[in-house]
Design a protein around this motif. Structure first.
Motif, short mmCIF file in Angstrom:
data_model
loop_
_atom_site.label_atom_id
_atom_site.label_comp_id
_atom_site.label_asym_id
_atom_site.label_seq_id
_atom_site.Cartn_x
_atom_site.Cartn_y
_atom_site.Cartn_z
N LEU A 152 -3.30 -4.10 6.45
CA LEU A 152 -3.27 -2.77 5.85
C LEU A 152 -1.99 -2.55 5.06
CD1 LEU A 152 -4.67 0.01 5.59
CD2 LEU A 152 -3.23 0.74 7.49
N LEU A 153 -0.87 -3.01 5.60
CA LEU A 153 0.39 -2.94 4.86
C LEU A 153 0.26 -3.69 3.54
CD1 LEU A 153 3.41 -2.29 4.58
CD2 LEU A 153 3.88 -4.32 5.97
N GLY A 154 -0.37 -4.85 3.58
CA GLY A 154 -0.59 -5.61 2.35
C GLY A 154 -1.41 -4.83 1.34
N VAL A 155 -2.44 -4.12 1.79
CA VAL A 155 -3.25 -3.30 0.89
C VAL A 155 -2.39 -2.23 0.23
CG1 VAL A 155 -5.14 -1.63 0.78
CG2 VAL A 155 -5.41 -3.74 2.10
N HIS A 156 -1.53 -1.56 1.02
CA HIS A 156 -0.68 -0.51 0.47
C HIS A 156 0.33 -1.06 -0.54
CE1 HIS A 156 -1.34 2.41 4.11
NE2 HIS A 156 -2.45 2.09 3.48
N LEU A 157 0.93 -2.20 -0.21
CA LEU A 157 1.90 -2.80 -1.15
C LEU A 157 1.21 -3.22 -2.44
CD1 LEU A 157 4.14 -4.98 1.21
CD2 LEU A 157 4.53 -2.64 0.41
N CYS A 158 0.04 -3.81 -2.32
CA CYS A 158 -0.70 -4.21 -3.53
C CYS A 158 -1.05 -2.99 -4.38
CB CYS A 158 -1.98 -4.94 -3.14
SG CYS A 158 -1.73 -6.62 -2.53
N SER A 159 -1.40 -1.88 -3.73
CA SER A 159 -1.75 -0.67 -4.47
C SER A 159 -0.56 -0.17 -5.28
CB SER A 159 -2.23 0.40 -3.48
OG SER A 159 -2.55 1.60 -4.15
#
Length: 303
Positions: free
Chosen positions: A124-131
């Motif tokens: 989920l952290l990865g999703v936020h950083l990618c966003s």
């Protein structure tokens, strides 16, 4: 006859007004060239963060412009995973007013947790950083300094901080960014693309998941930084980077993770920028790890 170097000027005292409508409550932190203050906004009737160039470095050409540029970007950008700026001031000194964030930096979180975050929370952290990074790239900027201390998390919601070394894609001097977190092409200098920020996402998630960086940067060198205006590395040897000598060991050598998540993180840390996944591809890989009912929802990181 030698003269002792004058000590750095002390931070502003509580009660000081660094700009009209703002009162210093406390000094939060001092970096190599900035002071950050907890401050009160009379107009908003709330706390905020005031960011100013350190008094002993205000004479240096370009630093004030660099701070104001970051503030103008953050005022114009609107994204749930980027810190917001409220105002910038050119006088009586260059100053940026930012929102106060609750939560804690990933650096504090990593050191505080007795157990590593669950794989789903890493994804989920990865999703936020990618966003956040996808949005910045759409604005024509590379962040170039993704690291745990530049990400604040509150109840599973991540926000990216600090655009002080951000720049458009293209040629850049060697060493722009933070020593242990530089993509190899940042360490070497030359053409920088979106792949440099993909590396930043990967190295940040690696440290969160494993509790340590993939490279041994040597004692005391983790905060070595480059100057966006000159490319100079401020401390340590400026001709040695572990990223240029070794390939990052697979995250699965440090921590058991789902294969697809481990593959995505390892892919970010490929030495060849062209071998790294695109940000959209990476975001899809992270989201695929999440249970379907948690996709686009922010679960809470472990206490």
């Amino acid at each position: 006859m030698s003269h002792a170097t004058a000590p750095p000027a002390p931070p502003l005292a509580p009660g000081t007004r660094p700009a009209p409508g703002y009162e210093v409550l406390a000094h939060l932190a001092r970096t190599g060239w900035l002071d950050l203050y907890d401050a009160w906004s009379e107009e908003r009737d709330c706390r905020c963060v005031v960011k100013v160039v350190r008094p002993d470095r205000r004479h240096e050409e370009g630093l004030g412009d660099r701070l104001l540029r970051e503030g103008r970007w953050l005022r114009s950008f609107t994204h749930p995973h980027l810190v917001r700026a409220y105002e910038t001031f050119e006088s009586p000194q260059p100053l940026v007013v930012l929102e106060t964030l609750t939560g804690e930096t990933l650096t504090h979180l990593v050191h505080r947790l007795r157990r590593r975050p669950a794989a789903e929370d890493v994804a989920l952290l990865g999703v936020h950083l990618c966003s956040a990074i996808h949005y910045l790239h759409g604005q024509g900027l590379l962040h170039l300094d993704l690291k745990p201390s530049n990400v604040v998390v509150d109840c599973g919601h991540a926000k990216v901080l600090d655009l002080s070394v951000a720049r458009p894609p293209g040629a850049a001097p060697a060493g722009v960014g933070t020593f242990c977190y530089l993509a190899p092409e940042q360490a070497r200098g030359g053409l920088l693309t979106a792949a440099a920020d993909v590396w930043g996402i990967g190295v940040t998630l690696y440290e969160v998941a494993a509790g340590d960086l993939p490279f041994d940067c040597g004692e005391g060198t983790g905060s070595r930084t480059g100057d966006v205006t000159t490319g100079d590395v401020t401390t340590g040897r400026d001709d040695w980077y572990p990223q240029l000598e070794d390939t990052a060991p697979s995250i699965r050598s440090r921590r058991r993770l789902p294969r697809d998540l481990a593959t995505a993180i390892d892919g970010c840390l490929q030495p060849d920028p062209d071998a790294r996944p695109a940000v959209r591809e990476l975001a899809a890989a992270f989201e695929a790890v999440l249970p379907w009912q948690h996709r686009h929802v922010a679960p809470t990181l472990p206490p």
